[in-house]
Motif scaffolding. Structure first.
Motif, PDB file in Angstrom:
ATOM      1  N   ILE A  42      11.530   0.517   3.384  1.00 10.52           N
ATOM      2  CA  ILE A  42      10.734  -0.388   2.734  1.00 10.52           C
ATOM      3  C   ILE A  42       9.832   0.340   1.970  1.00 10.52           C
ATOM      4  CG2 ILE A  42       8.990  -2.490   2.581  1.00 10.52           C
ATOM      5  CD1 ILE A  42      12.114  -3.230   3.315  1.00 10.52           C
ATOM      6  N   PHE A  43       8.996   1.329   2.591  1.00 12.15           N
ATOM      7  CA  PHE A  43       8.120   2.147   1.884  1.00 12.15           C
ATOM      8  C   PHE A  43       8.232   3.393   1.391  1.00 12.15           C
ATOM      9  CE2 PHE A  43       6.029  -1.068   5.054  1.00 12.15           C
ATOM     10  CZ  PHE A  43       5.585  -1.844   3.922  1.00 12.15           C
ATOM     11  N   GLY A  44       9.645   4.045   1.804  1.00  8.67           N
ATOM     12  CA  GLY A  44       9.812   5.164   1.646  1.00  8.67           C
ATOM     13  C   GLY A  44       9.342   6.440   2.227  1.00  8.67           C
ATOM     14  N   CYS A  45       8.605   5.956   3.443  1.00  8.04           N
ATOM     15  CA  CYS A  45       8.024   7.000   4.384  1.00  8.04           C
ATOM     16  C   CYS A  45       7.626   6.372   5.666  1.00  8.04           C
ATOM     17  CB  CYS A  45       6.922   7.650   3.868  1.00  8.04           C
ATOM     18  SG  CYS A  45       5.266   6.548   3.603  1.00  8.04           S
ATOM     19  N   VAL A  46       7.557   7.225   6.833  1.00  9.37           N
ATOM     20  CA  VAL A  46       7.283   6.654   7.950  1.00  9.37           C
ATOM     21  C   VAL A  46       5.795   5.964   8.014  1.00  9.37           C
ATOM     22  CG1 VAL A  46       6.917   7.182  10.688  1.00  9.37           C
ATOM     23  CG2 VAL A  46       8.719   8.040   9.107  1.00  9.37           C
ATOM     24  N   TYR A  47       4.834   6.526   7.180  1.00 13.90           N
ATOM     25  CA  TYR A  47       3.579   6.364   7.243  1.00 13.90           C
ATOM     26  C   TYR A  47       3.286   4.831   6.930  1.00 13.90           C
ATOM     27  CZ  TYR A  47      -1.497   7.896   6.976  1.00 13.90           C
ATOM     28  OH  TYR A  47      -2.883   8.014   7.133  1.00 13.90           O
ATOM     29  N   GLY A  48       4.242   4.232   6.286  1.00  7.86           N
ATOM     30  CA  GLY A  48       4.025   2.595   6.230  1.00  7.86           C
ATOM     31  C   GLY A  48       3.329   2.114   4.970  1.00  7.86           C
ATOM     32  N   SER A  49       2.988   0.849   4.972  1.00  9.29           N
ATOM     33  CA  SER A  49       2.469   0.472   3.818  1.00  9.29           C
ATOM     34  C   SER A  49       0.802   0.924   3.385  1.00  9.29           C
ATOM     35  CB  SER A  49       2.130  -1.165   4.072  1.00  9.29           C
ATOM     36  OG  SER A  49       1.152  -1.201   5.177  1.00  9.29           O
ATOM     37  N   ALA A  50       0.753   0.792   1.991  1.00  8.67           N
ATOM     38  CA  ALA A  50      -0.329   1.247   1.380  1.00  8.67           C
ATOM     39  C   ALA A  50      -1.683   0.812   2.199  1.00  8.67           C
ATOM     40  CB  ALA A  50      -0.524   0.880  -0.073  1.00  8.67           C
ATOM     41  N   SER A  75       7.836   2.637  17.115  1.00 10.52           N
ATOM     42  CA  SER A  75       9.370   2.501  17.549  1.00 10.52           C
ATOM     43  C   SER A  75      10.336   3.138  16.528  1.00 10.52           C
ATOM     44  CB  SER A  75       9.375   0.975  17.904  1.00 10.52           C
ATOM     45  OG  SER A  75       9.523   0.263  16.889  1.00 10.52           O
ATOM     46  N   LEU A  76      11.549   3.115  16.893  1.00  9.96           N
ATOM     47  CA  LEU A  76      12.789   3.664  16.116  1.00  9.96           C
ATOM     48  C   LEU A  76      12.844   2.371  15.065  1.00  9.96           C
ATOM     49  CD1 LEU A  76      15.345   5.009  18.704  1.00  9.96           C
ATOM     50  CD2 LEU A  76      13.903   6.145  16.989  1.00  9.96           C
ATOM     51  N   LEU A  77      12.702   1.360  15.487  1.00 13.71           N
ATOM     52  CA  LEU A  77      12.777   0.246  14.329  1.00 13.71           C
ATOM     53  C   LEU A  77      11.693   0.150  13.496  1.00 13.71           C
ATOM     54  CD1 LEU A  77      14.343  -2.390  13.494  1.00 13.71           C
ATOM     55  CD2 LEU A  77      12.796  -3.714  15.268  1.00 13.71           C
ATOM     56  N   LYS A  78      10.453   0.316  13.852  1.00 13.41           N
ATOM     57  CA  LYS A  78       9.508   0.511  12.811  1.00 13.41           C
ATOM     58  C   LYS A  78       9.678   1.676  12.004  1.00 13.41           C
ATOM     59  CE  LYS A  78       4.327   0.248  12.562  1.00 13.41           C
ATOM     60  NZ  LYS A  78       3.079   0.242  13.424  1.00 13.41           N
ATOM     61  N   ASN A  79       9.962   2.721  12.475  1.00 13.26           N
ATOM     62  CA  ASN A  79      10.247   3.968  11.997  1.00 13.26           C
ATOM     63  C   ASN A  79      11.300   3.649  10.649  1.00 13.26           C
ATOM     64  OD1 ASN A  79      11.823   6.235  11.079  1.00 13.26           O
ATOM     65  ND2 ASN A  79      10.539   7.571  12.579  1.00 13.26           N
ATOM     66  N   TYR A  80      12.452   3.093  11.170  1.00 11.30           N
ATOM     67  CA  TYR A  80      13.578   2.638  10.219  1.00 11.30           C
ATOM     68  C   TYR A  80      12.771   1.861   9.006  1.00 11.30           C
ATOM     69  CZ  TYR A  80      17.770   0.621   8.139  1.00 11.30           C
ATOM     70  OH  TYR A  80      18.646   0.030   7.203  1.00 11.30           O
ATOM     71  N   TYR A  81      12.211   0.679   9.398  1.00 14.94           N
ATOM     72  CA  TYR A  81      11.600  -0.060   8.470  1.00 14.94           C
ATOM     73  C   TYR A  81      10.561   0.255   7.497  1.00 14.94           C
ATOM     74  CZ  TYR A  81       9.245  -4.210   6.903  1.00 14.94           C
ATOM     75  OH  TYR A  81       8.528  -5.011   6.026  1.00 14.94           O
ATOM     76  N   ALA A 111       4.064  14.680  10.273  1.00 16.72           N
ATOM     77  CA  ALA A 111       5.601  14.880  10.151  1.00 16.72           C
ATOM     78  C   ALA A 111       5.854  14.674   8.596  1.00 16.72           C
ATOM     79  CB  ALA A 111       6.147  13.302  10.331  1.00 16.72           C
ATOM     80  N   PHE A 112       4.857  15.093   7.978  1.00 17.59           N
ATOM     81  CA  PHE A 112       4.954  15.300   6.460  1.00 17.59           C
ATOM     82  C   PHE A 112       5.461  13.857   5.838  1.00 17.59           C
ATOM     83  CE2 PHE A 112       7.081  19.083   8.444  1.00 17.59           C
ATOM     84  CZ  PHE A 112       5.999  19.784   8.624  1.00 17.59           C
ATOM     85  N   SER A 113       4.922  13.010   6.236  1.00 13.01           N
ATOM     86  CA  SER A 113       5.375  11.843   5.707  1.00 13.01           C
ATOM     87  C   SER A 113       4.453  10.971   4.556  1.00 13.01           C
ATOM     88  CB  SER A 113       5.747  10.825   7.104  1.00 13.01           C
ATOM     89  OG  SER A 113       6.155   9.612   6.598  1.00 13.01           O
ATOM     90  N   SER A 114       4.388  11.444   3.452  1.00 12.87           N
ATOM     91  CA  SER A 114       3.700  11.113   2.433  1.00 12.87           C
ATOM     92  C   SER A 114       4.269  10.278   1.415  1.00 12.87           C
ATOM     93  CB  SER A 114       2.570  12.015   2.023  1.00 12.87           C
ATOM     94  OG  SER A 114       1.814  12.641   2.666  1.00 12.87           O
ATOM     95  N   ASN A 115       3.869   9.603   0.866  1.00 12.88           N
ATOM     96  CA  ASN A 115       4.314   9.092  -0.580  1.00 12.88           C
ATOM     97  C   ASN A 115       3.196   8.860  -1.520  1.00 12.88           C
ATOM     98  OD1 ASN A 115       2.862   6.878   0.122  1.00 12.88           O
ATOM     99  ND2 ASN A 115       4.619   5.439   0.541  1.00 12.88           N
ATOM    100  N   LYS A 116       3.673   8.341  -2.693  1.00 17.37           N
ATOM    101  CA  LYS A 116       2.626   8.400  -3.964  1.00 17.37           C
ATOM    102  C   LYS A 116       1.376   7.650  -3.440  1.00 17.37           C
ATOM    103  CE  LYS A 116       6.282   8.745  -7.310  1.00 17.37           C
ATOM    104  NZ  LYS A 116       6.913   8.261  -8.789  1.00 17.37           N
ATOM    105  N   GLU A 117       1.529   6.588  -2.843  1.00 20.26           N
ATOM    106  CA  GLU A 117       0.339   5.750  -2.359  1.00 20.26           C
ATOM    107  C   GLU A 117      -0.507   6.593  -1.642  1.00 20.26           C
ATOM    108  OE1 GLU A 117      -0.713   2.637  -3.080  1.00 20.26           O
ATOM    109  OE2 GLU A 117       0.737   3.048  -4.585  1.00 20.26           O
ATOM    110  N   THR A 118       0.140   7.642  -0.712  1.00 23.19           N
ATOM    111  CA  THR A 118      -0.796   8.379   0.180  1.00 23.19           C
ATOM    112  C   THR A 118      -1.532   9.249  -0.582  1.00 23.19           C
ATOM    113  OG1 THR A 118       1.227   8.503   1.678  1.00 23.19           O
ATOM    114  CG2 THR A 118      -0.911  10.095   2.081  1.00 23.19           C
TER     115      THR A 118
END
Length: 266
Positions: free
Chosen positions: A100-108, A90-96, A136-143
């Motif tokens: 919080i995690f710096g990317c759409v992919y979410g928590s570690a 959802s748009l809300l989860k995308n924003y959250y 969507a190229f949505s990685s972070n360091k945890e990824t």
């Protein structure tokens, strides 16, 4: 066969998705996923003797294992592209997730489960998942940390940088040619937009103009001995004009040496 950084190569890549909520391309073509367009994409590349890498959702492999196995008839490497595009987003989860995690992919913890599920799907059809591109190229360091731990060696989800580089056990292959979807598919036609890596919200250029940009970028990369790493979505090419433009692109690329992402060596 491996290719060193000082040997000019073109790396054609594509992203192949399971059903994406709201995907206008899938609705317009009538496909519930991207596999049919991916096969057509590979047929054109095979005709032009071009190697490629396709990044697939793990859910596609679980749903259609026999179709995936048939892809071995082509000179293609299959890499991971998340299990199912982050699930219901959802748009809300995308924003959250971004906040919080710096990317759409979410928590570690979510990423770990998702990467594991994708790798398991590959293993289920006898494939080793050596390469990866996050949806969507949505990685972070945890990824990147998790991918390295799961045996992935090559990642291609950074945009606009020039040379491949190695960091923390991963070889990054940045996409250094303007992406088809971002440049020609989304947003209103805006010819004054000449930023090849602009967000789609800034408007698009015509497909023919994008092809001219692609050719110029490839020529510049060749002069600088920088490998050209290109992302072209099979579904976009099918929707655009039933692969007519892609036929022209393939003929142009066939003049160069091509490789799979995991062929690259420093």
């Amino acid at each position: 066969i491996s290719h060193s950084a000082d040997f000019f190569m073109i790396y054609i890549t594509g992203d192949v998705h399971d059903s994406i909520n709201g995907s206008w391309e899938q609705r317009k073509t009538g496909y519930c996923d991207d596999l049919d367009s991916a096969i057509k994409f590979l047929e054109i590349l095979k005709k032009n003797k071009i190697k490629s890498t396709l990044f697939l959702n793990g859910s596609l492999i679980d749903k259609y294992p026999e179709k995936i196995k048939k892809m071995s008839n082509y000179d293609v490497e299959l890499g991971g592209h998340t299990y199912e595009n982050f699930g219901k987003m959802s748009l809300l989860k995308n924003y959250y997730n971004r906040k919080i995690f710096g990317c759409v992919y979410g928590s570690a913890s979510y990423q770990k489960k998702d990467i594991f599920a994708t790798k398991k799907a590959f293993s289920g059809v006898g494939l080793r998942m050596k390469s990866w591109r996050t949806h969507a190229f949505s990685s972070n360091k945890e990824t990147f940390r998790l991918l390295e731990g799961y045996g992935v060696k090559f990642v291609s989800d950074l945009l606009g940088q020039n040379m491949p580089f190695e960091k923390n056990g991963l070889i990054h292959m940045p996409i250094n040619i303007p992406v088809d979807q971002n440049t020609i598919s989304y947003g209103k036609l805006c010819p004054e937009n000449r930023d090849p890596f602009a967000s789609c919200v800034k408007g698009r250029i015509s497909p023919k103009e994008w092809f001219e940009v692609l050719k110029k970028r490839v020529a510049e990369n060749e002069k600088r001995k920088i490998p050209s790493i290109i992302l072209i979505h099979p579904m976009t090419m099918g929707f655009l004009d039933n692969f007519k433009l892609f036929e022209e692109i393939a003929k142009f690329i066939s003049k160069y040496q091509s490789g799979k992402i995991s062929d690259f060596r420093f």
